[in-house]
Design a protein around this motif. Sequence first.
Motif, mmCIF file in Angstrom:
data_model
loop_
_atom_site.group_PDB
_atom_site.id
_atom_site.type_symbol
_atom_site.label_atom_id
_atom_site.label_comp_id
_atom_site.label_asym_id
_atom_site.label_seq_id
_atom_site.Cartn_x
_atom_site.Cartn_y
_atom_site.Cartn_z
ATOM 1 N N VAL A 84 0.814 -1.217 0.000
ATOM 2 C CA VAL A 84 0.000 0.000 0.000
ATOM 3 C C VAL A 84 0.845 1.263 0.000
ATOM 4 N N GLY A 85 2.150 1.127 0.086
ATOM 5 C CA GLY A 85 3.044 2.272 0.086
ATOM 6 C C GLY A 85 3.540 2.614 1.479
ATOM 7 N N HIS A 86 4.826 2.858 1.596
ATOM 8 C CA HIS A 86 5.441 3.275 2.865
ATOM 9 C C HIS A 86 5.227 2.247 3.982
ATOM 10 N N VAL A 87 5.379 0.979 3.616
ATOM 11 C CA VAL A 87 5.209 -0.101 4.593
ATOM 12 C C VAL A 87 6.391 -1.070 4.549
ATOM 13 N N GLY A 88 7.575 -0.547 4.261
ATOM 14 C CA GLY A 88 8.770 -1.373 4.337
ATOM 15 C C GLY A 88 9.018 -2.278 3.154
ATOM 16 N N SER A 89 8.339 -2.051 2.036
ATOM 17 C CA SER A 89 8.501 -2.956 0.894
ATOM 18 C C SER A 89 9.913 -2.894 0.313
ATOM 19 N N THR A 90 10.515 -1.703 0.283
ATOM 20 C CA THR A 90 11.875 -1.600 -0.248
ATOM 21 C C THR A 90 12.860 -2.325 0.662
ATOM 22 N N LEU A 91 12.688 -2.166 1.971
ATOM 23 C CA LEU A 91 13.549 -2.865 2.924
ATOM 24 C C LEU A 91 13.442 -4.372 2.745
ATOM 25 N N ILE A 92 12.235 -4.884 2.689
ATOM 26 C CA ILE A 92 12.058 -6.332 2.580
ATOM 27 C C ILE A 92 12.586 -6.837 1.241
ATOM 28 N N ALA A 93 12.393 -6.065 0.174
ATOM 29 C CA ALA A 93 12.942 -6.466 -1.127
ATOM 30 C C ALA A 93 14.457 -6.501 -1.088
ATOM 31 N N ARG A 94 15.069 -5.544 -0.399
ATOM 32 C CA ARG A 94 16.531 -5.559 -0.275
ATOM 33 C C ARG A 94 16.998 -6.769 0.532
ATOM 34 N N LEU A 95 16.329 -7.052 1.626
ATOM 35 C CA LEU A 95 16.708 -8.194 2.458
ATOM 36 C C LEU A 95 16.587 -9.502 1.685
ATOM 37 N N LEU A 96 15.482 -9.689 1.008
ATOM 38 C CA LEU A 96 15.292 -10.919 0.236
ATOM 39 C C LEU A 96 16.279 -11.003 -0.920
ATOM 40 N N GLY A 97 16.645 -9.849 -1.471
ATOM 41 C CA GLY A 97 17.606 -9.840 -2.563
ATOM 42 C C GLY A 97 18.990 -10.307 -2.163
ATOM 43 N N GLU A 98 19.262 -10.351 -0.860
ATOM 44 C CA GLU A 98 20.546 -10.847 -0.374
ATOM 45 C C GLU A 98 20.591 -12.373 -0.301
ATOM 46 N N LEU A 99 19.443 -13.023 -0.437
ATOM 47 C CA LEU A 99 19.404 -14.484 -0.375
ATOM 48 C C LEU A 99 19.868 -15.088 -1.695
ATOM 49 N N ASP A 100 20.506 -16.232 -1.610
ATOM 50 C CA ASP A 100 20.922 -16.942 -2.815
ATOM 51 C C ASP A 100 19.697 -17.294 -3.658
ATOM 52 N N GLY A 101 19.835 -17.112 -4.952
ATOM 53 C CA GLY A 101 18.766 -17.499 -5.866
ATOM 54 C C GLY A 101 17.708 -16.446 -6.087
ATOM 55 N N VAL A 102 17.842 -15.278 -5.448
ATOM 56 C CA VAL A 102 16.836 -14.220 -5.584
ATOM 57 C C VAL A 102 17.425 -13.043 -6.357
ATOM 58 N N PHE A 103 16.770 -12.661 -7.427
ATOM 59 C CA PHE A 103 17.165 -11.511 -8.247
ATOM 60 C C PHE A 103 16.094 -10.442 -8.065
ATOM 61 N N ALA A 104 16.377 -9.453 -7.219
ATOM 62 C CA ALA A 104 15.366 -8.467 -6.822
ATOM 63 C C ALA A 104 15.368 -7.264 -7.760
ATOM 64 N N LEU A 105 14.169 -6.870 -8.183
ATOM 65 C CA LEU A 105 13.966 -5.664 -8.982
ATOM 66 C C LEU A 105 12.984 -4.773 -8.223
ATOM 67 N N ARG A 106 13.346 -3.518 -8.064
ATOM 68 C CA ARG A 106 12.516 -2.622 -7.261
ATOM 69 C C ARG A 106 11.903 -1.518 -8.127
ATOM 70 N N GLU A 107 10.584 -1.543 -8.196
ATOM 71 C CA GLU A 107 9.764 -0.508 -8.827
ATOM 72 C C GLU A 107 10.127 -0.234 -10.283
ATOM 73 N N PRO A 108 10.061 -1.240 -11.148
ATOM 74 C CA PRO A 108 10.282 -0.985 -12.572
ATOM 75 C C PRO A 108 9.212 -0.046 -13.134
ATOM 76 N N GLN A 109 9.674 0.991 -13.806
ATOM 77 C CA GLN A 109 8.735 1.998 -14.295
ATOM 78 C C GLN A 109 7.810 1.462 -15.373
ATOM 79 N N ILE A 110 8.247 0.461 -16.116
ATOM 80 C CA ILE A 110 7.412 -0.056 -17.188
ATOM 81 C C ILE A 110 6.093 -0.600 -16.649
ATOM 82 N N LEU A 111 6.089 -1.114 -15.412
ATOM 83 C CA LEU A 111 4.829 -1.580 -14.824
ATOM 84 C C LEU A 111 3.933 -0.405 -14.454
ATOM 85 N N ARG A 112 4.525 0.726 -14.076
ATOM 86 C CA ARG A 112 3.713 1.930 -13.857
ATOM 87 C C ARG A 112 3.048 2.370 -15.159
#
Length: 353
Positions: A84-112
């Motif tokens: 919903v916005g401003h609920v830690g999504s960037t933080l959690i995406a960064r944390l998960l992106g540190e795990l093996d096998g995870v390729f994290a993409l944050r807020e691609p504009q093409i989806l907007r």
Amino acid sequence: MNSPPFSSPLAQAFAQGPAWFPQQMDAATDRVLLVRMAEEDYRQASFLDQRMLTQKSQPQWADWPELEAADQAGRRDAHFIFHVGHVGSTLIARLLGELDGVFALREPQILRNFADLAATDGQPHAVWSPERFRDRLDMAVGWLSRTFAPADRALIKATSFVSEIATPLLGDDRKALCLTVAPDRYIATILAGENSRQELAMLASQRLHRLHKRLGCAEWRLWDMSEPVRAAMSWLSEMMALDAAAKAAPDGHVHWLDFDAFLADPAARLGDIAAFFAMETNADALSALAAGPLMDQYSKAPEHGYSADIREKLLAEARATHQEGIATALTWLKDMAARHAAVAELMTEHARA
């Protein structure tokens, strides 16, 4: 992979994988803006939008049909983070992106871009037919699903209002983490920061339009709504979009998480998320992430410090400053629940104000 003979060198390079990223599209001219990205660039980027455009990224426009013809990889297995916005999504995406096998993409504009197009989908003045919209959206998911290592899987953290198209993005096979927070906490969060207040001002109009469309009414006027009430309306608009997507998804394909519950036990909640997405990890790795530097950085701008304690201090200040306005906003939500069964159901399931 054999590229069609009419493909340009740029289209052929794009077909090889995520080293060329489809940053945005221009539906009117049927073009896609490609930017050059190394794996570390993805890891560092908080936003894959206009803020990433630099001379180093070598932005170049390419015709969509040419990219479509050249790229026949067919991968469509990305998973998502909606919120919903401003609920830690960037933080959690960064944390998960540190795990093996995870390729994290944050807020691609093409989806907007697709979320904006969805507002006219099926209408006579739409740029694309409904069939082309669906086909192109599916193709964009394929492009965003590409990874540098074949064994990795993309995890796409979308912008909040992209939740409006969460249902077609998920389809029948993909999974999503849906992040939220209680409405009183959300309202205070928005009022606590200048950037979040500016974003509220920019997005309130489209959020009210989306809410009216979803409820089948037009009973509120934006100009009559105070800033706290606009924040409450924004929470409700985005929550209803998430809820609709969750109800349309196959069983077990959506995992809800309250950000305050995450902060209460980050290691355990990261474990829940990893298990949901079938990510390979272990308790030691999760504990290290939960105790690591990412938890004390402002995820959207890691050069700045930020922590759960700082967040609580800012929320307390916002509640003290806007006490009356927040109370009015929560009353507005209760009034909406009293008059709309769909809102009442959502509030019962997800709100704890």
